[in-house]
Write a protein that holds these residues in place. Structure first.
Motif, PDB file in Angstrom:
ATOM      1  N   SER A  57      -5.461  64.039 -52.130  1.00 24.07           N
ATOM      2  CA  SER A  57      -6.277  64.688 -51.115  1.00 24.07           C
ATOM      3  C   SER A  57      -7.119  63.719 -50.304  1.00 24.07           C
ATOM      4  CB  SER A  57      -7.219  65.711 -51.773  1.00 24.07           C
ATOM      5  OG  SER A  57      -8.183  65.048 -52.587  1.00 24.07           O
ATOM      6  N   ILE A  68     -10.104  63.576 -50.697  1.00 22.83           N
ATOM      7  CA  ILE A  68     -11.407  64.239 -50.608  1.00 22.83           C
ATOM      8  C   ILE A  68     -12.456  63.505 -51.428  1.00 22.83           C
ATOM      9  CG2 ILE A  68     -12.635  66.366 -51.201  1.00 22.83           C
ATOM     10  CD1 ILE A  68     -10.028  67.867 -50.485  1.00 22.83           C
ATOM     11  N   PRO A  94      -6.892  66.470 -45.999  1.00 19.80           N
ATOM     12  CA  PRO A  94      -7.373  67.105 -44.773  1.00 19.80           C
ATOM     13  C   PRO A  94      -6.916  66.355 -43.522  1.00 19.80           C
ATOM     14  CG  PRO A  94      -9.148  66.879 -46.379  1.00 19.80           C
ATOM     15  CD  PRO A  94      -8.006  66.034 -46.859  1.00 19.80           C
ATOM     16  N   LEU A 126     -14.920  71.476 -48.512  1.00 23.30           N
ATOM     17  CA  LEU A 126     -14.546  70.415 -49.438  1.00 23.30           C
ATOM     18  C   LEU A 126     -14.965  69.045 -48.931  1.00 23.30           C
ATOM     19  CD1 LEU A 126     -10.942  71.559 -50.481  1.00 23.30           C
ATOM     20  CD2 LEU A 126     -13.134  72.144 -51.538  1.00 23.30           C
ATOM     21  N   LEU A 127     -15.248  68.943 -47.637  1.00 17.64           N
ATOM     22  CA  LEU A 127     -15.679  67.674 -47.034  1.00 17.64           C
ATOM     23  C   LEU A 127     -17.161  67.692 -46.692  1.00 17.64           C
ATOM     24  CD1 LEU A 127     -12.653  66.972 -44.654  1.00 17.64           C
ATOM     25  CD2 LEU A 127     -13.096  65.997 -46.904  1.00 17.64           C
ATOM     26  N   HIS A 159     -13.424  60.374 -49.491  1.00 15.97           N
ATOM     27  CA  HIS A 159     -14.245  60.739 -48.327  1.00 15.97           C
ATOM     28  C   HIS A 159     -15.662  61.066 -48.753  1.00 15.97           C
ATOM     29  CE1 HIS A 159     -16.091  63.826 -45.714  1.00 15.97           C
ATOM     30  NE2 HIS A 159     -15.514  63.193 -44.707  1.00 15.97           N
ATOM     31  N   ASN A 160     -15.808  61.896 -49.790  1.00 14.65           N
ATOM     32  CA  ASN A 160     -17.136  62.373 -50.171  1.00 14.65           C
ATOM     33  C   ASN A 160     -17.981  61.261 -50.783  1.00 14.65           C
ATOM     34  OD1 ASN A 160     -16.332  64.813 -49.215  1.00 14.65           O
ATOM     35  ND2 ASN A 160     -16.109  65.810 -51.195  1.00 14.65           N
ATOM     36  N   ASN A 208      -7.549  57.693 -53.129  1.00  7.19           N
ATOM     37  CA  ASN A 208      -8.952  58.012 -52.881  1.00  7.19           C
ATOM     38  C   ASN A 208      -9.784  56.754 -52.683  1.00  7.19           C
ATOM     39  OD1 ASN A 208      -9.767  60.887 -52.867  1.00  7.19           O
ATOM     40  ND2 ASN A 208      -8.636  60.961 -54.795  1.00  7.19           N
ATOM     41  N   ARG A 249     -13.995  68.509 -56.642  1.00 12.21           N
ATOM     42  CA  ARG A 249     -13.190  68.857 -55.467  1.00 12.21           C
ATOM     43  C   ARG A 249     -12.223  67.730 -55.090  1.00 12.21           C
ATOM     44  NH1 ARG A 249     -17.983  70.000 -51.346  1.00 12.21           N
ATOM     45  NH2 ARG A 249     -18.278  67.835 -51.913  1.00 12.21           N
ATOM     46  N   GLY A 250     -11.915  66.824 -56.023  1.00 13.32           N
ATOM     47  CA  GLY A 250     -11.082  65.683 -55.657  1.00 13.32           C
ATOM     48  C   GLY A 250      -9.669  65.707 -56.190  1.00 13.32           C
TER      49      GLY A 250
END
Length: 501
Positions: A487, A489, A66, A140-141, A492-493, A14, A482-483
């Motif tokens: 992932s 995610i 993703p 989620l993104l 990204h977020n 991440n 949501r991580g």
């Protein structure tokens, strides 16, 4: 003191995702990682001296990453779909779920359950789950949506059965066969110590295991999990991020100052923002706050075999059974019994577990001299909370492995020990990791693979789910809402929270 736009604390996958996005956007980024390699738990390793096999030592399959992140960062990963979803032994037969032959799957259900109803229920249930994955995965993104909006998106039936009541109730109502119920419920218990009949934490675990990338499929990364982290590291460096390994963070200040230690001593750097790719308990310690340690609940066993073990069911090819998820003593009643024993502080008598053989789908992880002469086997055991290993870690680890081998041998036609490859030092190729081992070796408090309990993918407060209460400090790891899982995610977020502010 050196200054950066963003300091990423921790070089797990991440953190690398966040670094790549921010560096692409022109930010000056520094990643600090205490190990001599990046990737966190998404790594490949030669676990057995003299054995040329690169095992996915911790995390081992990809679902939640993703495809948008892969495209945005130009990762070039190859993820192979598994032909067989799962095989579950039951007596002298077993339930085979074939992703490409529904008639064969239906016949297997009929043979195991004695009728048609559970297969029809399976089709209806996973049809509903597929629609939830299709509509929920893209959110989620994005910034978090309120609960009412997610409820409208998934529809009343899915909301009731997956969100609104314990998943165990939904499964019991829909399926009659104990084996089928257990196959469904295992996705609610991966790395999660919970009773699916009463605890909605199991629902959250289930959701994240079935919605990945809009399909819920669990795919094999060619080259092992190290290929995933390697691609992310390359993307971050290509974009201009600076990555320092062997740099252990010893303090984080709300002002954005980060103190770290390396071979040359102690240093301080300043960031406009700090993105924390560390468990919350570690962040609390680094900020001088009291920390609450979570509890992981799994056993990971890595093995190299000379051959696949024989099955009791001669009608099923072991290559089919072990290339998907092979369920071991994971019927609904067996899961409940193991949970009760672990909750009493006992290692389960027949631990529920699942295995799969990466090398059947991707033989590239085997050295040239072992291809065609060996197979890898990864086992993930359920209901093994950290509390079982605290008092005497060495003794408890051996007891857990012995019980787990007894569990797998109970469903095979021969002992798994007879199939183990022997390393040059005459030791069998078996590596065991308990939650306490993960705490010690990987720095995961409580050995919790998600860093903390998973959250629902919605919130009335909005935001990206990465906020910490400190303006300059954001979460970007598995603990970010949501991580969980491999992932990207969370990374990204966290990056989007900065870039869209």
């Amino acid at each position: 003191m050196s200054a950066y736009d963003v300091i990423v604390a921790g070089g797990g996958h991440n953190g690398l995702v966040a670094a790549a996005y921010l560096a692409q956007a022109g930010r000056r980024v520094l990643v600090l990682e205490r190990h001599e390699h990046v990737g966190g738990l998404a790594i490949s390793a030669r676990a057995f001296p003299g054995v040329d096999v690169r095992l996915s030592r911790y995390s081992y399959l990809v679902s939640l990453l993703p495809s948008k992140i892969a495209r945005d960062l130009g990762l070039g990963l190859e993820l192979r779909r598994r032909r067989y979803a799962s095989y579950t032994p039951k007596g002298e037969t077993g339930l085979l779920v074939d992703n490409e032959d529904d008639l064969r799957t239906a016949a297997s259900f009929r043979h195991v359950t004695g009728g048609e109803s559970d297969h029809e229920a399976w089709r209806r249930f996973y049809g509903m789950v597929a629609e939830v994955a299709r509509v929920l995965a893209p959110t989620l993104l994005e910034p978090l949506r309120p609960q009412a909006e997610i409820e409208r998106m998934v529809g009343p039936e899915a909301w009731r059965d997956l969100f609104g009541r314990p998943i165990g109730e939904s499964v019991a109502e829909r399926f009659a066969d104990d084996t089928v119920r257990g196959v469904v419920l295992t996705d609610a218990l991966i790395g999660t110590f919970a009773d699916p009949d009463t605890d909605l934490l199991a629902n959250r675990c289930f959701l994240y295991h079935v919605i990945g990338d809009g399909t819920g499929e669990w795919n094999v990364p060619v080259g092992g999990m190290g290929a995933v982290s390697g691609a992310l590291e390359a993307a971050a460096r290509r974009a201009g991020a600076e990555i320092r390994t062997g740099a252990e963070i010893v303090g984080i200040d709300p002002s954005g100052e980060v103190t770290f230690r390396d071979g040359a001593g102690e240093h301080a750097v300043r960031g406009g923002h700090v993105l924390v790719n560390l468990p919350p308990a570690v962040l609390d310690r680094l900020m001088g706050r009291p920390a609450t340690v979570p509890e992981g609940a799994q056993l990971k066993v890595n093995m190299v075999l000379t051959r696949l073990p024989r099955l009791r069911d001669a009608t099923v090819d072991p290559r089919a059974a072990f290339s998907g998820t092979f369920h071991i003593n994971e019927g609904r009643d067996q899961l409940a019994r193991a949970y009760e024993q672990a909750a009493r502080g006992e290692i389960p008598e027949l631990p529920p577990a699942e295995v799969y053989c990466h090398s059947l789908t991707d033989p590239s992880i085997l050295g040239p001299g072992l291809r065609g002469r060996a197979e890898t086997m990864t086992l993930f055991g359920l209901h093994m909370p950290a509390r079982l290993f605290r008092k005497n870690p060495e003794k408890a680890r051996k007891m857990a492995l012995d019980a787990t081998f007894a569990s797998i041998n109970a469903v095979l036609a021969e002992p798994i020990e007879d199939c183990l490859l022997t390393a040059p030092d005459d030791t069998p190729c078996v590596e065991v990791k308990t939650p306490v081992d993960l705490e010690t070796d990987a720095g995961l408090p409580g050995g919790h693979i998600f860093h903390t309990d998973l959250s629902w993918p919605y919130a009335e407060s909005g935001g990206w789910g990465v906020e910490t209460g400190h303006e300059r400090i954001l979460l970007c790891g598995a603990a970010a809402r949501r991580g969980g899982g491999v992932s990207g995610i969370g990374g990204h977020n966290a990056a989007m929270a900065l870039l869209t502010a």
